[in-house]
Design a protein around this motif. Structure first.
Motif, short mmCIF file in Angstrom:
data_model
loop_
_atom_site.label_atom_id
_atom_site.label_comp_id
_atom_site.label_asym_id
_atom_site.label_seq_id
_atom_site.Cartn_x
_atom_site.Cartn_y
_atom_site.Cartn_z
N THR A 1 0.85 -1.20 0.00
CA THR A 1 0.00 0.00 0.00
C THR A 1 0.88 1.24 0.00
OG1 THR A 1 -1.75 -1.14 1.23
CG2 THR A 1 -1.83 1.26 1.18
N VAL A 2 0.76 2.08 -1.03
CA VAL A 2 1.52 3.32 -1.09
C VAL A 2 0.65 4.43 -0.50
CG1 VAL A 2 2.62 5.02 -2.60
CG2 VAL A 2 2.81 2.57 -3.11
N TYR A 3 1.14 5.04 0.59
CA TYR A 3 0.39 6.08 1.25
C TYR A 3 0.71 7.48 0.71
CZ TYR A 3 -0.82 2.56 4.77
OH TYR A 3 -1.29 1.44 5.41
N ASP A 4 1.97 7.73 0.44
CA ASP A 4 2.39 9.06 0.00
C ASP A 4 3.33 8.95 -1.19
OD1 ASP A 4 1.02 10.58 1.97
OD2 ASP A 4 2.56 10.07 3.44
N LYS A 5 3.23 9.94 -2.06
CA LYS A 5 4.10 10.04 -3.23
C LYS A 5 4.54 11.49 -3.35
CE LYS A 5 4.05 9.39 -8.29
NZ LYS A 5 3.20 8.95 -9.44
N PHE A 6 5.85 11.72 -3.26
CA PHE A 6 6.39 13.08 -3.29
C PHE A 6 7.28 13.25 -4.52
CE2 PHE A 6 6.09 11.84 1.24
CZ PHE A 6 5.17 12.79 1.68
N ASP A 7 7.22 14.43 -5.11
CA ASP A 7 8.16 14.74 -6.18
C ASP A 7 9.57 14.72 -5.62
OD1 ASP A 7 6.14 15.11 -8.04
OD2 ASP A 7 6.00 17.27 -7.69
N ARG A 8 10.47 14.13 -6.38
CA ARG A 8 11.87 14.08 -5.95
C ARG A 8 12.57 15.33 -6.47
NH1 ARG A 8 16.29 9.25 -7.27
NH2 ARG A 8 17.98 10.10 -5.97
N VAL A 9 12.86 16.23 -5.57
CA VAL A 9 13.46 17.51 -5.92
C VAL A 9 14.73 17.69 -5.10
CG1 VAL A 9 13.14 20.01 -6.06
CG2 VAL A 9 11.17 18.48 -6.38
N SER A 10 15.83 17.97 -5.77
CA SER A 10 17.09 18.18 -5.06
C SER A 10 17.00 19.41 -4.17
CB SER A 10 18.24 18.35 -6.06
OG SER A 10 18.40 17.20 -6.85
N ILE A 11 17.63 19.34 -3.03
CA ILE A 11 17.62 20.48 -2.12
C ILE A 11 18.38 21.64 -2.77
CG2 ILE A 11 19.73 19.81 -0.87
CD1 ILE A 11 18.22 20.71 1.71
N ASP B 1 0.00 8.93 9.69
CA ASP B 1 -0.01 10.06 8.75
C ASP B 1 1.02 11.14 9.10
OD1 ASP B 1 -2.15 8.86 7.39
OD2 ASP B 1 -3.61 9.83 8.70
N TYR B 2 1.98 10.81 9.94
CA TYR B 2 2.97 11.81 10.37
C TYR B 2 4.36 11.21 10.22
CZ TYR B 2 4.79 15.70 13.18
OH TYR B 2 5.46 16.82 13.60
N TYR B 3 5.32 12.11 9.94
CA TYR B 3 6.72 11.69 9.82
C TYR B 3 7.48 12.25 11.03
CZ TYR B 3 5.54 10.32 5.08
OH TYR B 3 4.97 9.71 3.99
N PRO B 4 7.70 11.41 12.05
CA PRO B 4 8.18 11.93 13.34
C PRO B 4 9.68 12.21 13.43
CG PRO B 4 7.80 9.59 13.50
CD PRO B 4 7.34 9.99 12.13
N PHE B 5 10.48 11.63 12.52
CA PHE B 5 11.93 11.83 12.64
C PHE B 5 12.35 12.96 11.70
CE2 PHE B 5 16.44 10.56 11.80
CZ PHE B 5 16.90 10.87 13.07
N TRP C 1 12.95 12.66 17.39
CA TRP C 1 11.60 12.14 17.18
C TRP C 1 10.58 13.08 17.79
CZ3 TRP C 1 11.02 7.61 14.42
CH2 TRP C 1 12.17 6.89 14.21
N ILE C 2 9.70 13.59 16.96
CA ILE C 2 8.65 14.50 17.41
C ILE C 2 7.33 14.07 16.77
CG2 ILE C 2 7.75 16.85 17.22
CD1 ILE C 2 9.86 16.68 19.30
N PHE C 3 6.28 13.91 17.59
CA PHE C 3 5.03 13.37 17.07
C PHE C 3 3.92 14.42 16.96
CE2 PHE C 3 7.41 9.70 18.37
CZ PHE C 3 7.09 8.75 17.42
N SER C 4 4.26 15.70 17.13
CA SER C 4 3.27 16.76 16.89
C SER C 4 4.02 18.07 16.65
CB SER C 4 2.31 16.91 18.07
OG SER C 4 2.94 17.53 19.17
N GLU C 5 3.39 18.96 15.90
CA GLU C 5 4.00 20.27 15.63
C GLU C 5 4.13 21.09 16.91
OE1 GLU C 5 5.24 21.68 12.56
OE2 GLU C 5 5.28 19.49 12.33
N ASP C 6 3.16 20.96 17.80
CA ASP C 6 3.23 21.72 19.06
C ASP C 6 4.47 21.36 19.86
OD1 ASP C 6 0.90 23.07 18.51
OD2 ASP C 6 -0.37 21.72 19.68
N LYS C 7 4.77 20.06 19.94
CA LYS C 7 5.95 19.63 20.69
C LYS C 7 7.23 20.09 20.01
CE LYS C 7 3.94 15.62 23.00
NZ LYS C 7 4.00 14.14 23.20
N LEU C 8 7.21 20.10 18.67
CA LEU C 8 8.38 20.58 17.93
C LEU C 8 8.62 22.06 18.22
CD1 LEU C 8 10.65 20.20 15.89
CD2 LEU C 8 8.98 20.63 14.07
N HIS C 9 7.55 22.84 18.21
CA HIS C 9 7.69 24.28 18.49
C HIS C 9 8.21 24.53 19.90
CE1 HIS C 9 4.43 24.95 15.19
NE2 HIS C 9 5.64 24.88 14.68
#
Length: 326
Positions: A228-238, A287-291, A310-318
């Protein structure tokens, strides 16, 4: 492997050591050897204390030098030497041999995780990660617990643990076969994939999947041969910009890049603060990318604050970044 599994492995090796006549015939040597296998099975993970400094140091060095070839040689000498000073009547040679086996087994089983080790240092700093066994595998842990219970109930530990380890070899071979089948299924689902990363979970038939093609990143799960593929992102160089160059010099972002083989990036601006975020695609959860690794830079391209881990919410990251977006 996790600490609990390494502990039961150390005790099991201590029981297996009773196959050695020198160990079995001398009670003090028996005590010293069991202590040596238990301590030896834990010693390489002493670098866990690096987490007390910061995540960047921990990510860059955990399972590094303490799991290297020189360490595998030095740990048994140190541990057996200290134990022999405490119990001088013990046979030092056999104490050293079984302690060496415990240290070696610790490092050896760690290479089968998706995290891996730098077990080839000093010849190579490459992370050796075969990705077939989860950090905590309930089947491996359970077999050891059952074996130890049989020993406690009076069973001879030598045949008990010999049979257990023969079963474990078969289990590892089976895991490689399942991993190969999953990779083949991923390639069938994503035929243009150039690189496929499958990582085990605690469930036998469930695997995390990340794949790279020339144009996209794919993230999903495997349930047996069903992908099962959940996400597909364009591969763009930084971008090759002054902002990115400054951000990547930060210790947290550089540690993240040294560890993560597949990630995507985001650059945003919050009230004259630029945010550079790197997101590891191997650990999607709910649905979240914690690392992640995040750096905030001001208009002068100075790093104001940064974080990786490892962060499991934006609030904790902030909160970690001491940052409140407007």
């Amino acid at each position: 492997m996790d600490t609990g599994t390494h502990i039961v492995m150390g005790i099991a090796l201590g029981g297996l050591a009773l196959a050695d006549p020198v160990v079995a015939s001398h009670s003090i040597t028996t005590t010293a050897v069991i202590a040596g296998t238990i301590i030896g099975s834990q010693a390489p993970d002493i670098d866990t204390v690096l987490k007390l400094r910061n995540n960047a140091v921990y990510i860059r060095h955990h399972r590094g030098i303490t799991h290297s070839i020189p360490a595998v040689i030095l740990w048994p000498l140190l541990i057996s030497g200290v134990l022999w000073l405490i119990m001088p009547d013990a046979n030092w040679l056999h104490l050293w041999l079984w302690t060496f086996l415990a240290v070696f087994v610790h490092v050896f089983v760690d290479i089968f995780n998706s995290y891996g080790t730098q077990a080839l240092r000093p010849f190579s700093r490459k992370w050796v990660a075969l990705g077939v066994i989860n950090t905590f595998d309930p089947i491996i842990f359970g077999f050891h617990v059952v074996g130890l219970l049989f020993w406690m109930l009076g069973a001879n530990p030598v045949p008990t643990f010999l049979i257990m380890y023969i079963i474990m070899v078969g289990y590892y071979i089976l895991r490689f076969a399942v991993q190969k089948a999953v990779k083949n299924s991923v390639l069938h689902t994503i035929p243009d994939a150039d690189e496929i990363i499958v990582a085990p979970t605690m469930k036998f038939f469930e695997w995390r999947v990340a794949a790279i093609s020339k144009s996209h990143h794919y993230v999903g799960r495997a349930y047996g041969r069903s992908i099962t593929v959940y996400d597909k992102f364009d591969r763009v160089s930084i971008p090759d910009s002054d902002l990115v160059t400054a951000a990547l010099k930060d210790k947290n972002l550089s540690a993240f890049i040294s560890f993560s083989p597949i990630y995507r990036w985001e650059i945003t601006e919050h009230d004259q603060i630029f945010e550079v975020r790197l997101i590891d695609l191997r650990y999607r959860s709910n649905d979240y990318y914690p690392f992640v690794a995040v750096a905030h830079l001001n208009e002068d391209l100075e790093v104001v604050n940064s974080y990786t881990g490892w962060i499991f919410s934006e609030d904790k990251l902030h909160k970690k970044l001491d940052f409140t977006p407007l």
